[in-house]
Scaffold this active site. Sequence first.
Site, PDB file in Angstrom:
ATOM      1  N   THR A  11       0.820  -1.224   0.000  1.00  0.00           N
ATOM      2  CA  THR A  11       0.000   0.000   0.000  1.00  0.00           C
ATOM      3  C   THR A  11       0.847   1.265   0.000  1.00  0.00           C
ATOM      4  O   THR A  11       0.312   2.368  -0.057  1.00  0.00           O
ATOM      5  CB  THR A  11      -0.903   0.016   1.254  1.00  0.00           C
ATOM      6  OG1 THR A  11      -0.039  -0.203   2.392  1.00  0.00           O
ATOM      7  CG2 THR A  11      -1.959  -1.064   1.209  1.00  0.00           C
ATOM      8  N   CYS A 128      17.494   5.147  -3.981  1.00  0.00           N
ATOM      9  CA  CYS A 128      16.985   5.724  -5.236  1.00  0.00           C
ATOM     10  C   CYS A 128      17.962   6.713  -5.881  1.00  0.00           C
ATOM     11  O   CYS A 128      18.206   6.677  -7.097  1.00  0.00           O
ATOM     12  CB  CYS A 128      15.638   6.401  -5.000  1.00  0.00           C
ATOM     13  SG  CYS A 128      15.546   7.405  -3.525  1.00  0.00           S
ATOM     14  N   HIS A 240      13.558  12.544  -8.823  1.00  0.00           N
ATOM     15  CA  HIS A 240      14.738  13.188  -8.231  1.00  0.00           C
ATOM     16  C   HIS A 240      15.614  13.783  -9.342  1.00  0.00           C
ATOM     17  O   HIS A 240      15.720  13.219 -10.441  1.00  0.00           O
ATOM     18  CB  HIS A 240      15.588  12.155  -7.473  1.00  0.00           C
ATOM     19  CG  HIS A 240      14.983  11.655  -6.198  1.00  0.00           C
ATOM     20  ND1 HIS A 240      13.833  12.160  -5.644  1.00  0.00           N
ATOM     21  CD2 HIS A 240      15.412  10.671  -5.334  1.00  0.00           C
ATOM     22  CE1 HIS A 240      13.572  11.513  -4.523  1.00  0.00           C
ATOM     23  NE2 HIS A 240      14.513  10.609  -4.306  1.00  0.00           N
TER      24      HIS A 240
HETATM   25  N1  LIG Z   1      10.152   6.144  -1.929  1.00  0.00           N
HETATM   26  C1  LIG Z   1      11.285   5.937  -2.589  1.00  0.00           C
HETATM   27  O1  LIG Z   1      11.609   6.642  -3.582  1.00  0.00           O
HETATM   28  C2  LIG Z   1      12.227   4.868  -2.166  1.00  0.00           C
HETATM   29  C3  LIG Z   1      11.996   4.062  -1.061  1.00  0.00           C
HETATM   30  N2  LIG Z   1      12.879   3.083  -0.721  1.00  0.00           N
HETATM   31  C4  LIG Z   1      12.649   2.219   0.444  1.00  0.00           C
HETATM   32  O2  LIG Z   1      11.489   1.398   0.212  1.00  0.00           O
HETATM   33  C5  LIG Z   1      10.818   1.115   1.434  1.00  0.00           C
HETATM   34  C6  LIG Z   1       9.348   1.542   1.319  1.00  0.00           C
HETATM   35  O3  LIG Z   1       9.281   2.933   1.117  1.00  0.00           O
HETATM   36  P1  LIG Z   1       7.951   3.723   0.733  1.00  0.00           P
HETATM   37  O4  LIG Z   1       7.077   2.906  -0.149  1.00  0.00           O
HETATM   38  O5  LIG Z   1       8.426   5.040   0.259  1.00  0.00           O
HETATM   39  O6  LIG Z   1       7.222   3.875   2.166  1.00  0.00           O
HETATM   40  P2  LIG Z   1       5.669   4.152   2.496  1.00  0.00           P
HETATM   41  O7  LIG Z   1       5.680   4.818   3.808  1.00  0.00           O
HETATM   42  O8  LIG Z   1       4.987   4.845   1.369  1.00  0.00           O
HETATM   43  O9  LIG Z   1       5.048   2.678   2.622  1.00  0.00           O
HETATM   44  C7  LIG Z   1       5.361   1.833   3.710  1.00  0.00           C
HETATM   45  C8  LIG Z   1       4.672   0.501   3.548  1.00  0.00           C
HETATM   46  O10 LIG Z   1       5.040  -0.298   4.679  1.00  0.00           O
HETATM   47  C9  LIG Z   1       3.858  -0.893   5.213  1.00  0.00           C
HETATM   48  N3  LIG Z   1       3.990  -1.197   6.636  1.00  0.00           N
HETATM   49  C10 LIG Z   1       4.160  -0.329   7.657  1.00  0.00           C
HETATM   50  N4  LIG Z   1       4.182  -0.990   8.845  1.00  0.00           N
HETATM   51  C11 LIG Z   1       4.007  -2.304   8.542  1.00  0.00           C
HETATM   52  C12 LIG Z   1       3.916  -3.495   9.321  1.00  0.00           C
HETATM   53  N5  LIG Z   1       4.025  -3.473  10.638  1.00  0.00           N
HETATM   54  N6  LIG Z   1       3.744  -4.667   8.658  1.00  0.00           N
HETATM   55  C13 LIG Z   1       3.645  -4.713   7.311  1.00  0.00           C
HETATM   56  N7  LIG Z   1       3.709  -3.614   6.525  1.00  0.00           N
HETATM   57  C14 LIG Z   1       3.889  -2.429   7.141  1.00  0.00           C
HETATM   58  C15 LIG Z   1       2.810   0.161   4.974  1.00  0.00           C
HETATM   59  O11 LIG Z   1       1.525  -0.427   5.104  1.00  0.00           O
HETATM   60  P3  LIG Z   1       0.239   0.406   5.637  1.00  0.00           P
HETATM   61  O12 LIG Z   1      -0.234   1.209   4.455  1.00  0.00           O
HETATM   62  O13 LIG Z   1      -0.685  -0.676   6.038  1.00  0.00           O
HETATM   63  O14 LIG Z   1       0.720   1.261   6.769  1.00  0.00           O
HETATM   64  C16 LIG Z   1       3.150   0.574   3.543  1.00  0.00           C
HETATM   65  O15 LIG Z   1       2.625  -0.358   2.642  1.00  0.00           O
HETATM   66  C17 LIG Z   1      11.618   1.851   2.528  1.00  0.00           C
HETATM   67  O16 LIG Z   1      12.554   0.980   3.098  1.00  0.00           O
HETATM   68  C18 LIG Z   1      12.342   2.941   1.752  1.00  0.00           C
HETATM   69  O17 LIG Z   1      13.506   3.340   2.423  1.00  0.00           O
HETATM   70  C19 LIG Z   1      13.978   2.870  -1.484  1.00  0.00           C
HETATM   71  C20 LIG Z   1      14.253   3.621  -2.582  1.00  0.00           C
HETATM   72  C21 LIG Z   1      13.390   4.678  -2.997  1.00  0.00           C
HETATM   73  N1  LIG Z   2      15.916   8.439   1.109  1.00  0.00           N
HETATM   74  C1  LIG Z   2      15.272   8.477  -0.164  1.00  0.00           C
HETATM   75  C2  LIG Z   2      14.353   7.287  -0.320  1.00  0.00           C
HETATM   76  C3  LIG Z   2      14.673   6.145   0.565  1.00  0.00           C
HETATM   77  O1  LIG Z   2      13.811   5.668   1.233  1.00  0.00           O
HETATM   78  O2  LIG Z   2      15.940   5.758   0.570  1.00  0.00           O
HETATM   79  P1  LIG Z   2      16.552   4.551   1.432  1.00  0.00           P
HETATM   80  O3  LIG Z   2      15.806   3.325   1.028  1.00  0.00           O
HETATM   81  O4  LIG Z   2      17.967   4.538   1.043  1.00  0.00           O
HETATM   82  O5  LIG Z   2      16.355   4.883   2.895  1.00  0.00           O
HETATM   83  C4  LIG Z   2      14.516   9.769  -0.264  1.00  0.00           C
HETATM   84  O6  LIG Z   2      14.090  10.206   0.796  1.00  0.00           O
HETATM   85  O7  LIG Z   2      14.334  10.307  -1.343  1.00  0.00           O
END
Ligand SMILES: NC(=O)C1=CN([C@@H]2O[C@H](COP(=O)(O)OP(=O)(O)OC[C@H]3O[C@@H](n4cnc5c(N)ncnc54)[C@H](OP(=O)(O)O)[C@@H]3O)[C@@H](O)[C@H]2O)C=CC1
Ligand SMILES: N[C@@H](CC(=O)OP(=O)(O)O)C(=O)O
Length: 330
Positions: A11, A128, A240
């Site tokens: 999600t 990213c 970005h």
């Molecule tokens: N955004 C970006 O550009 C990038 C992100 N990342 C990494 O990817 C990962 C996800 O980031 P992002 O999608 O941005 O984060 P979000 O905050 O948008 O999404 C987090 C997700 O984790 C779920 N979650 C939270 N708590 C739990 C739990 N206890 N059990 C199961 N699921 C849970 C949430 O579910 P719910 O909706 O139910 O709360 C949601 O689906 C992070 O580690 C981030 O560092 C890496 C590179 C780029």
């Molecule tokens: N830190 C990046 C996204 C991210 O979540 O990176 P990392 O997975 O390395 O924590 C940003 O905020 O644009």
Amino acid sequence: MGKSVAIVGATGAVGRTMAKVIEEKNLNITKIGLFASKRSIGKKINIGSNEIIVEKTEIDKVSKYDYCLLAVDSKLSQKLAPELIKKGTIVIDNSSAFRLDHQVPLVVPEVNPQKAYNHKGIISNPNCSTIQMVLSLYPIHSISPIQRVVVSTYQSASGAGQKAVDELKNCTENVLNGVKCQNEAFIHPIAFSAIPHIDSFDPSGYTKEELKMSNETQKIMNSQIKVSATCVRIPTINCHCESINIQTKNKVTVTDALKAYEKFPSVKVWDNPKENIYPLPPNVDGYDDVFIGRIRQDKTIENGLNIWSVADNLRKGAATNAVQILELLI
Ligand SMILES: NC(=O)C1=CN([C@@H]2O[C@H](COP(=O)(O)OP(=O)(O)OC[C@H]3O[C@@H](n4cnc5c(N)ncnc54)[C@H](OP(=O)(O)O)[C@@H]3O)[C@@H](O)[C@H]2O)C=CC1
Ligand SMILES: N[C@@H](CC(=O)OP(=O)(O)O)C(=O)O
């Protein structure tokens, strides 16, 4: 035989984009499961013509899948990934939890695909900003080894997750209406600002985001390239931008650079200053490539180039790269 794939964090900003990328690619997947926290039980997400109901993340359920794309925070990844691999599920993790672990491959498929096959259950997807920079550097590095990079990033709100995108929108509206902006996802109010602080500070004075760009680049490119980064959050929704100064061992001309980029997969050059053409976040949103413009010689050093790079951080910076890793394995 087709494989089954679970997305955990389905999600969130990255998880939802993974579902879209999987829908677009014709992969040999027979079953997809979507998981998140208990807050999301029962939510529906469409993948192609299938409406999939989100389930609560439980190891016994997720471990029934061959592969798990993990898109949760690093603390949760640290807990879930070892439990899943113990039960035989291969994990592709988006968080920073395992990226620098020597046992864990850190993969950008256009650069070091061979590493993906040498895994012990977990493969890490890089940061990213790092994926985007590595693809901007690697074609140049192939002409002449890169010695040093100075990079400044202009990172969009979606990099901080779905709540951060909502906060940018609300905060902008509030400021325009003369109402004080509340900030939770960002360290300071983001509207009409630029915040030189992403992730926490290290005792060196760099932020962890800046150190990731250095350490992860060295691991992926298998090279001791020196990287000095300044990472800045700006009030764009997605994509970005990076201003990258590159110092090579031998001279690389603009023509050499153009040729190298043009034949490299997942990189596109949009560079025509006379026509005001260079990549911009709204034009790159939704694409899987890294876009390069403003290629010019650095006048202040002998072997230097300056470039401007823009990429969709949710796609090539996260979801697309992870799904490409999955594609290598299935
Ligand atoms: N955004 C970006 O550009 C990038 C992100 N990342 C990494 O990817 C990962 C996800 O980031 P992002 O999608 O941005 O984060 P979000 O905050 O948008 O999404 C987090 C997700 O984790 C779920 N979650 C939270 N708590 C739990 C739990 N206890 N059990 C199961 N699921 C849970 C949430 O579910 P719910 O909706 O139910 O709360 C949601 O689906 C992070 O580690 C981030 O560092 C890496 C590179 C780029
Ligand atoms: N830190 C990046 C996204 C991210 O979540 O990176 P990392 O997975 O390395 O924590 C940003 O905020 O644009």
